[in-house]
Scaffold this active site. Structure first.
Site, short mmCIF file in Angstrom:
data_model
loop_
_atom_site.label_atom_id
_atom_site.label_comp_id
_atom_site.label_asym_id
_atom_site.label_seq_id
_atom_site.Cartn_x
_atom_site.Cartn_y
_atom_site.Cartn_z
N MET A 30 0.85 -1.20 0.00
CA MET A 30 0.00 0.00 0.00
C MET A 30 0.88 1.25 0.00
O MET A 30 0.43 2.34 0.35
CB MET A 30 -0.94 -0.02 1.20
CG MET A 30 -1.89 -1.21 1.14
SD MET A 30 -3.45 -0.97 1.99
CE MET A 30 -2.89 -0.72 3.64
N TYR A 32 4.14 3.92 0.76
CA TYR A 32 4.86 4.52 1.90
C TYR A 32 5.92 3.52 2.35
O TYR A 32 5.99 3.13 3.52
CB TYR A 32 3.90 4.88 3.04
CG TYR A 32 4.39 6.10 3.81
CD1 TYR A 32 4.38 7.36 3.22
CD2 TYR A 32 4.91 5.99 5.09
CE1 TYR A 32 4.85 8.47 3.89
CE2 TYR A 32 5.40 7.10 5.76
CZ TYR A 32 5.37 8.33 5.15
OH TYR A 32 5.86 9.43 5.82
N LEU A 33 6.72 3.12 1.37
CA LEU A 33 7.61 1.97 1.53
C LEU A 33 8.70 2.20 2.57
O LEU A 33 9.30 3.28 2.63
CB LEU A 33 8.25 1.64 0.18
CG LEU A 33 7.27 1.36 -0.96
CD1 LEU A 33 8.04 1.05 -2.24
CD2 LEU A 33 6.32 0.23 -0.62
N GLU A 35 11.85 -0.15 5.03
CA GLU A 35 12.83 -1.24 4.91
C GLU A 35 12.14 -2.62 4.85
O GLU A 35 12.63 -3.53 4.18
CB GLU A 35 13.80 -1.15 6.09
CG GLU A 35 15.07 -1.94 5.97
CD GLU A 35 15.85 -1.72 4.68
OE1 GLU A 35 16.38 -2.71 4.16
OE2 GLU A 35 15.90 -0.58 4.17
N HIS A 37 9.27 -3.37 3.40
CA HIS A 37 8.84 -3.60 2.00
C HIS A 37 10.06 -3.90 1.11
O HIS A 37 9.99 -4.74 0.22
CB HIS A 37 8.16 -2.35 1.43
CG HIS A 37 6.89 -1.96 2.14
ND1 HIS A 37 6.79 -0.82 2.91
CD2 HIS A 37 5.67 -2.55 2.19
CE1 HIS A 37 5.56 -0.72 3.39
NE2 HIS A 37 4.87 -1.76 2.98
N GLN A 61 -10.50 -2.63 1.68
CA GLN A 61 -10.06 -3.39 2.87
C GLN A 61 -10.08 -2.54 4.13
O GLN A 61 -9.67 -2.98 5.19
CB GLN A 61 -8.69 -4.03 2.64
CG GLN A 61 -7.51 -3.06 2.59
CD GLN A 61 -6.22 -3.78 2.24
OE1 GLN A 61 -6.01 -4.21 1.11
NE2 GLN A 61 -5.32 -3.92 3.21
N VAL A 176 10.86 -7.00 9.67
CA VAL A 176 12.01 -6.10 9.82
C VAL A 176 11.68 -5.14 10.96
O VAL A 176 10.58 -4.57 11.01
CB VAL A 176 12.30 -5.33 8.50
CG1 VAL A 176 13.44 -4.34 8.68
CG2 VAL A 176 12.62 -6.31 7.38
N ARG A 187 2.16 2.59 9.57
CA ARG A 187 1.31 3.23 10.58
C ARG A 187 2.11 3.75 11.77
O ARG A 187 1.57 4.49 12.59
CB ARG A 187 0.22 2.27 11.06
CG ARG A 187 -0.85 2.01 10.00
CD ARG A 187 -2.06 1.30 10.56
NE ARG A 187 -3.17 1.31 9.62
CZ ARG A 187 -3.50 0.30 8.81
NH1 ARG A 187 -2.80 -0.81 8.83
NH2 ARG A 187 -4.52 0.41 7.99
O1 PAF Z 1 -0.31 -5.80 3.37
C1 PAF Z 1 -0.73 -4.86 2.66
O2 PAF Z 1 -0.08 -3.82 2.50
C2 PAF Z 1 -2.08 -5.00 1.97
O3 PAF Z 1 -3.00 -5.67 2.76
C3 PAF Z 1 -1.97 -5.66 0.58
C4 PAF Z 1 -1.50 -7.10 0.66
C5 PAF Z 1 -1.02 -4.86 -0.30
C6 PAF Z 1 -3.34 -5.68 -0.09
O4 PAF Z 1 -3.85 -4.39 -0.26
#
Ligand code: PAF
Length: 278
Positions: A30, A32-33, A35, A37, A61, A176, A187
């Site tokens: 989603m 806002y990457l 370490e 990610h 979601q 991580v 978050r």
């Molecule tokens: O883990 C997340 O960031 C989200 O739930 C995902 C897997 C990208 C699905 O929107």
């Protein structure tokens, strides 16, 4: 590095690469990457010829009172990070291109998704499964990498893949952490200085569970109670503390090697999750 906004263009590109025999690794995010990610991208690169990172804050979601609108976003920084990690393509769709206004199909896993976070966030995993299934159809991955931080999510997705025969191997990358133990999460940016300090209660409670198990404690009830006290001692409000079988997510009475300890707790208004394999 390629960027795609259009689902159709990504799918066309991915199908052409697959026809050339290329293995595609997908890292759904989603944005806002951080370490955490980036470690998923690195893992995907080891198992695929081309890595596609999706950056999409998936509206379906999030519950009506959740943080969809304020979820942190930084597309420019995300693109730079993906490029630096050697991603072949980044997919940045909009809600309108992902979901037709009359979209009426959802994917619901009915066992693993209906407990833990699923109880507190009704519809959450349905939204996750639906978007992940769409991403599989669009990016045509042979492998997809998820983080252990979202332990339940990874379990639900593995079940969906098994049940619906998606030709995708699911890999789970370790959590991580910051130097002081806090699991990295987009978050965490919501936390005030005091809340950031209190947030350490989660990793402390998990470390305590590990210590207790190492000393020979096997009672899930006693371990859970001590974990709760540790969370509360750090100013957190417990949502759940569970000791479970890692594959079935069923509660255990007697903790054995390979079980998982999972926590969700409120730190002020922010709900944090963390877990560890025991
Ligand atoms: O883990 C997340 O960031 C989200 O739930 C995902 C897997 C990208 C699905 O929107």
């Amino acid at each position: 590095m390629l960027t795609f906004n259009s689902p159709e263009k990504l799918q066309k590109w991915a199908l052409a690469r697959r026809a050339e025999g290329k293995r595609i690794g997908l890292v759904p995010t989603m944005g806002y990457l951080h370490e955490g990610h980036l470690s998923l991208i690195r893992k995907a690169r080891k198992h695929a010829d081309l890595v596609v990172v999706s950056v999409f804050v998936n509206p379906i979601q999030f519950g009506p009172n959740e943080d969809y609108a304020k979820y942190p976003r930084d597309e420019k920084a995300d693109l730079a990070k993906c490029e630096a990690e050697g991603a072949a393509a980044v997919f940045l769709p909009t809600p309108a291109t992902m979901y037709a206004s009359d979209a009426s199909t959802r994917i619901r896993e009915t066992v693993l998704a209906d407990r833990l976070c699923g109880l507190r966030r009704p519809g959450h995993f349905e939204g996750v499964c639906t978007v992940v299934a769409k991403l599989f159809n669009l990016a045509q991955p042979t492998v997809a990498v998820f983080g252990q931080k979202d332990f339940q999510q990874a379990a639900v997705i593995k079940r969906m893949v098994r049940d619906l025969n998606f030709p995708v191997k699911i890999l789970v990358a370790p959590i991580v952490r910051e130097k002081d133990g806090l699991a990295k999460s987009s978050r965490n940016t919501y936390l005030s200085t005091e809340e950031r300090r209190n947030a350490l209660g989660l990793s402390r409670a998990l470390a305590l569970a590990k210590q207790l198990v190492a000393k020979g404690e096997t009672s899930a009830k006693r371990i859970g109670a001590k974990m709760r006290s540790e969370l509360e001692r750090n100013g957190l409000v417990v949502d759940y503390v569970e000791l479970l079988d890692a594959a079935t997510l069923d509660p255990v009475a007697k903790v054995v090697k390979g079980n998982v300890a999972l926590i969700a707790a409120f730190d002020g208004k922010t709900r944090l999750i963390d877990n560890t394999l025991l």
